[in-house]
Design an enzyme around this catalytic site. Structure first.
Site, short mmCIF file in Angstrom:
data_model
loop_
_atom_site.label_atom_id
_atom_site.label_comp_id
_atom_site.label_asym_id
_atom_site.label_seq_id
_atom_site.Cartn_x
_atom_site.Cartn_y
_atom_site.Cartn_z
N SER A 37 -35.34 24.44 -7.55
CA SER A 37 -34.13 24.42 -6.72
C SER A 37 -34.01 25.56 -7.16
O SER A 37 -33.47 27.12 -8.35
CB SER A 37 -32.68 23.24 -8.23
OG SER A 37 -32.03 23.84 -7.57
N LYS A 50 -34.33 23.68 -15.62
CA LYS A 50 -35.32 24.00 -14.60
C LYS A 50 -36.67 25.22 -14.91
O LYS A 50 -37.40 24.77 -14.80
CB LYS A 50 -34.75 23.76 -13.10
CG LYS A 50 -34.79 22.20 -12.74
CD LYS A 50 -33.92 22.40 -11.40
CE LYS A 50 -33.01 20.77 -11.02
NZ LYS A 50 -34.50 19.72 -11.09
#
Length: 225
Positions: A114, A139
């Site tokens: 992301s 992430k």
């Protein structure tokens, strides 16, 4: 890819992963989807995807699904948690997939992350970071584990995701300052095009729709050929 090898897809039950599943089968590619629940298994099997059930948070499940006699060409992971999850798989689940991919000798690992993760944190607004900061940190850990694994990788960081049909205007860039929105179907197309792109090897790329950029910053588009 050879006819004997296949693509291992984690996260195919919804969102970007589901769009990738449809894109890959439209390209006549052999796909094995790793699903946590059987809810959408029959729908995927109807489009000739092999389904294996298991939890990415369980390394035994991952290895059972991945360490078979059939060679894996590429692992694609879009897994991420829901706000309701007690334990989000963004890092631990992806870590298990990456570690098993190393054991399986896969040729490439494509991780859908992301914008806001890693050095692209500079693109995210304070409001986004206030809400998603912990998720983006997980992430980032997954990205770093993949980079350190020795696997050939491509990390794609989409911006804000929409569920409209593909526009064909999805673009990639190495500029971490870029942010915008993109339709999930366009992310799927970009992921599919990265499969056989040597230029995408060992790259971290942000993905937006060129017509949905936030702000007017000029940037260089990354070409896959």
């Amino acid at each position: 890819m050879t006819s004997a090898s296949y693509i291992f897809l984690a996260g195919a039950s919804r969102g970007v992963g589901r769009e990738i599943a449809q894109y890959l089968t439209a390209q006549q590619l052999k796909v094995r989807a790793f699903l946590r629940t059987a809810a959408v298994a029959s729908e995927l099997e109807k489009i000739n995807i092999e389904v294996v059930l298991g939890d990415a948070l369980n390394i035994g499940d991952v290895e059972r699904a991945m360490l078979t006699d059939e060679p894996i060409h590429t692992v694609i992971s879009t897994i991420g948690g829901l706000p309701s999850d007690v334990e989000r798989p963004d890092y631990p689940g992806n870590k298990n997939l990456i570690d098993a991919a190393v054991k399986a000798g896969v040729q490439k690992f494509i991780l859908v992350s992301s914008i806001g993760a890693g050095n692209s944190v500079v693109a995210a607004s304070p409001q986004v970071l206030a809400v998603l900061g912990k998720v983006l940190a997980e992430k980032d850990k997954a990205e770093q584990h993949l980079i350190a694994s020795g696997l050939t990788y491509t990390i794609i960081r989409p911006g804000g995701l929409k569920s409209e049909p593909a526009t064909g205007n999805g673009v990639l860039t190495e500029d971490p300052h870029i942010i915008g929105s993109i339709n999930r179907a366009d992310v799927a197309q970009l992921v599919g095009r990265c499969l056989n792109s040597e230029r995408a090897n060992n790259k971290i790329l942000s993905a937006i729709d060129r017509n949905m950029q936030f702000g007017q910053r000029e940037f260089a588009e990354f070409t896959l050929q």
